[in-house]
Design a protein around this motif. Structure first.
Motif: not given
Length: 232
Positions: A78-87, A89-92
């Motif tokens: 989950p942390t990896l997916i959230q970090d990729i989404a942040a790059l 610029e997606i709030d996930l």
């Protein structure tokens, strides 16, 4: 004796944990069998990419401790997916269900071991029967369904039984992701009652009972798979 088993009201907690342990174990075993069949096909296929993929799966999964993979899936993914989404610029926000995460991870892990069991079982089937089936016009799929698959089970069941025995004990590892299975609930009861030996000893007896019932069931399945087979 009844008062000891009651554990100051926490005895039912162990029973609920045991039910969840069996549920997780059975669900994980189904996943492991399906992945094992696919993995065995990959190892025995003539396709080199399939060979490489199946070999990488079994080597990596069997080489990494189960606990590490469970933590990696539940906390790391989950942390990896959230970090990729942040790059991007997606709030996930990703929050995995511990039951689903536990079942899938355990199933994924023991699918690698099932792969080797099925691979050996397929190789143990008499090649002469396969050649005879192909000579009368059976295609690969029909030959697999009518010749290989039915006979493979009698060779695979003993190995799958061992996989199940290890898998059901490995469910104790998912207590680290707060899933209220037997080990997690035993720990809660031990801390609340201050009777660690009693709680953990009863948990061990429950695991042993599951193992004994499993052995009986495995024996019945092996007898069914060996019907009509002439013993030497």
């Amino acid at each position: 004796m009844l008062e000891i088993l009651n554990l100051q009201g926490y005895g039912s907690l162990l029973i609920k944990g045991a039910k969840l342990t069996v549920l997780v174990g059975l669900s994980s075993m189904v996943i492991a069998i399906l992945l094992g069949l696919v993995g065995a096909w990959g190892k025995l296929a003539r396709s080199r990419p399939a060979n490489i993929a199946a070999g990488a799966y079994t080597t990596i999964v069997r080489g990494v401790p189960e606990l590490v993979l469970i933590l990696l899936v539940y906390y790391g993914a989950p942390t990896l997916i959230q970090d990729i989404a942040a790059l991007m610029e997606i709030d996930l926000y990703v929050d995995l269900n511990p039951l689903v995460a536990g079942m899938c991870t355990i199933g994924f892990i023991y699918g690698a071991f099932s792969t080797e069991v099925f691979r050996g079982a397929f190789l143990a089937v008499d090649k002469g029967q396969v050649e005879a089936a192909r000579s009368v016009g059976m295609g690969r799929v029909l030959c697999f369904r009518r010749i290989l698959l039915p006979q493979m089970w009698r060779f695979a069941l003993p190995g799958l039984g061992n996989v199940w025995m290890v898998l059901i004990k490995a469910t104790a590892l998912i207590s680290v992701i707060q899933l209220p299975e037997l080990m997690r609930n035993s720990d809660i009861a031990a801390r609340a009652t201050r009777l660690p030996f009693t709680c953990y000893f009863l948990a061990s007896l429950i695991y042993l009972a599951i193992t004994i019932v499993s052995l009986v069931g495995q024996k019945q399945l092996e007898n069914w798979a060996n019907k009509g087979v002439r013993k030497a």
